[in-house]
Scaffold this active site. Structure first.
Site, PDB file in Angstrom:
ATOM      1  N   HIS A  68      76.283  -3.404  29.847  1.00  0.00           N
ATOM      2  CA  HIS A  68      77.278  -2.353  30.082  1.00  0.00           C
ATOM      3  C   HIS A  68      78.226  -2.763  31.221  1.00  0.00           C
ATOM      4  O   HIS A  68      79.448  -2.759  31.075  1.00  0.00           O
ATOM      5  CB  HIS A  68      76.545  -1.050  30.427  1.00  0.00           C
ATOM      6  CG  HIS A  68      77.428   0.092  30.804  1.00  0.00           C
ATOM      7  ND1 HIS A  68      77.620   1.177  29.978  1.00  0.00           N
ATOM      8  CD2 HIS A  68      78.163   0.326  31.914  1.00  0.00           C
ATOM      9  CE1 HIS A  68      78.446   2.017  30.576  1.00  0.00           C
ATOM     10  NE2 HIS A  68      78.791   1.529  31.757  1.00  0.00           N
ATOM     11  N   GLU A  69      77.655  -3.166  32.354  1.00  0.00           N
ATOM     12  CA  GLU A  69      78.473  -3.535  33.515  1.00  0.00           C
ATOM     13  C   GLU A  69      79.262  -4.819  33.266  1.00  0.00           C
ATOM     14  O   GLU A  69      80.390  -4.959  33.713  1.00  0.00           O
ATOM     15  CB  GLU A  69      77.596  -3.706  34.763  1.00  0.00           C
ATOM     16  CG  GLU A  69      76.846  -2.456  35.203  1.00  0.00           C
ATOM     17  CD  GLU A  69      77.760  -1.272  35.445  1.00  0.00           C
ATOM     18  OE1 GLU A  69      78.921  -1.460  35.836  1.00  0.00           O
ATOM     19  OE2 GLU A  69      77.304  -0.135  35.217  1.00  0.00           O
ATOM     20  N   HIS A  72      82.459  -4.105  31.528  1.00  0.00           N
ATOM     21  CA  HIS A  72      83.484  -3.645  32.480  1.00  0.00           C
ATOM     22  C   HIS A  72      84.116  -4.861  33.172  1.00  0.00           C
ATOM     23  O   HIS A  72      85.331  -4.977  33.273  1.00  0.00           O
ATOM     24  CB  HIS A  72      82.868  -2.802  33.603  1.00  0.00           C
ATOM     25  CG  HIS A  72      82.487  -1.409  33.207  1.00  0.00           C
ATOM     26  ND1 HIS A  72      83.351  -0.540  32.596  1.00  0.00           N
ATOM     27  CD2 HIS A  72      81.330  -0.725  33.386  1.00  0.00           C
ATOM     28  CE1 HIS A  72      82.740   0.614  32.404  1.00  0.00           C
ATOM     29  NE2 HIS A  72      81.505   0.528  32.877  1.00  0.00           N
ATOM     30  N   ASP A 165      82.549   6.297  34.746  1.00  0.00           N
ATOM     31  CA  ASP A 165      83.482   5.771  33.738  1.00  0.00           C
ATOM     32  C   ASP A 165      84.399   6.853  33.174  1.00  0.00           C
ATOM     33  O   ASP A 165      85.606   6.652  33.037  1.00  0.00           O
ATOM     34  CB  ASP A 165      82.706   5.115  32.592  1.00  0.00           C
ATOM     35  CG  ASP A 165      81.895   3.926  33.093  1.00  0.00           C
ATOM     36  OD1 ASP A 165      82.237   3.389  34.154  1.00  0.00           O
ATOM     37  OD2 ASP A 165      80.926   3.551  32.408  1.00  0.00           O
TER      38      ASP A 165
HETATM   39 ZN   LIG Z   1      80.106   2.033  33.261  1.00  0.00          ZN
END
Ligand SMILES: [Zn+2]
Length: 374
Positions: A68-69, A72, A165
């Site tokens: 997930h990170e 980003h 987010d």
């Molecule tokens: Zn996030």
């Protein structure tokens, strides 16, 4: 913001670190999976199986957050915003960004990338978990859990509370609409603070009406969101007000420099009391050779003051807190906070240019805030 963190590995140019707080979180997940969730959903399996599944679950949670990170970070890097790494802490992860995103568009795609990949992972794991129908093996049960987890991760992160987010997505939309990042941040972080407060109250209510553990969790998460929202607005204000200010602009060019041959007694009498400076650069033949800080003198017995010299007690250049004159003042302030020192020695090559203390930066910031609000 972070306590002690441990670097685990490097992937695609990003350091992945784990904060000490995450280990508690991991332990909590493992216990609630092994003793609560798996035995309740899949009855009659041996206890050891539940524990193996729980360990697999923690590893799965870890990689779900890292991916997930990472998404980003990758999108942000594609837009040209510097990213330093990923740190897992408390109940999630943080992709660390240097400065604000370049544009509303960059922020939108950077923010949405995390939840989007979590949904993809969620669908993938749910599909894998459902391969054998309702009669699952422990491995398929684990996949089913990770599928649900990734959906929770996506939904939780999409709550419109800046700096989460969803709050970033909201800010990017507000930013695009009005063209004013400051106004957008004010509203997005205000909503973030409000949401955090509501979660805290809800947690308190839940705790008082019997759900103590769950209530406590909500309260803590709410408190965390609230302080992160307030902190991120202040951080942006500081960056905006201090933008373009360098160490050279703020440093004391007339800071007193001492020779290494001076005794401590002479240093105290002729320099410390006279000029009320707390850290002195030490220079010999025009070369920077160390720093002597009054904080270090306290541990020195009084009777040694006349015998010991600055050379014997000074911090060598390699251990000293230094700053480059071209460095950003805010970056210098951050290195002061991390290093625990109060004064930076500004050097160029091996020459001393001056000193910069925390209070110098704070004084200018205070002045600017005062003038802006008038
Ligand atoms: Zn996030």
């Amino acid at each position: 913001m972070f306590g002690r963190s441990l670097k685990l590995f490097r992937i695609l140019g990003f350091d992945v670190r784990v904060d000490i707080s995450w280990t508690f979180f991991a332990l909590l997940i493992a216990m609630s999976l092994a003793l609560g969730f798996f035995p309740a959903v899949y009855k009659g399996w041996p206890a050891a199986t539940y524990w193996w599944m729980a360990i697999g679950g923690v590893i799965g949670v870890f990689f779900s957050i890292v991916i997930h990170e990472l998404s980003h970070s990758l999108v942000s890097r594609a837009f040209g915003t510097g990213m330093t790494g990923i740190t897992l802490f408390l109940f999630g992860g943080v992709a660390e960004m240097q400065g604000e995103p370049e544009s509303a568009k960059a922020e939108f795609f950077t923010a949405i990338a995390g939840p989007a990949i979590s949904i993809v992972l969620g669908v993938l794991f749910l599909w894998l978990g459902g391969v054998g129908g309702e009669d699952r093996t422990p491995l398929l049960a684990l996949f089913d859990y990770l599928g649900r987890l990734n959906f929770v991760l996506a939904i939780f992160n999409m709550i419109p509370a800046f700096p989460m987010d969803g709050g970033r997505v909201l800010r990017s939309v507000l930013w695009a609409v009005k063209g004013d990042i400051r106004w957008a941040t004010k509203w997005a972080s205000g909503l973030g603070g409000l949401f955090g407060f509501m979660l805290m109250m809800l947690g308190l209510f839940a705790a008082l009406s019997g759900g103590l553990v769950q209530g406590l969790w909500w309260f803590l998460i709410g408190m965390f969101i609230r302080s992160a929202a307030q902190g991120s607005y202040q951080q942006m204000e500081v960056r905006r007000l201090m933008g373009g200010v360098t160490v050279r602009d703020l440093m004391h060019k007339d800071a007193h420099v001492v020779p290494p041959s001076l005794t401590i007694g002479e240093l105290v009498d002729k320099y410390v009391y006279e000029f009320q400076q707390t850290a002195f650069p030490v220079s010999e033949h025009g070369r920077f050779v160390g720093v002597v800080d009054t904080a270090h003198l306290k541990s020195l017995p009084r009777e040694d003051w006349s015998r010991k010299t600055v050379r014997e007690v000074m911090t060598p250049p390699e251990d000293a807190a230094l700053a480059d004159p071209a460095q950003d003042a805010i970056a210098a302030l951050q290195s002061l906070q991390q290093g625990g020192a109060d004064t930076l020695i500004v050097t160029e090559g091996n020459r001393v240019l001056g000193t910069l203390s925390r209070s110098d930066v704070m004084k200018l910031l205070g002045l600017k805030m005062d003038l802006e609000s008038a």
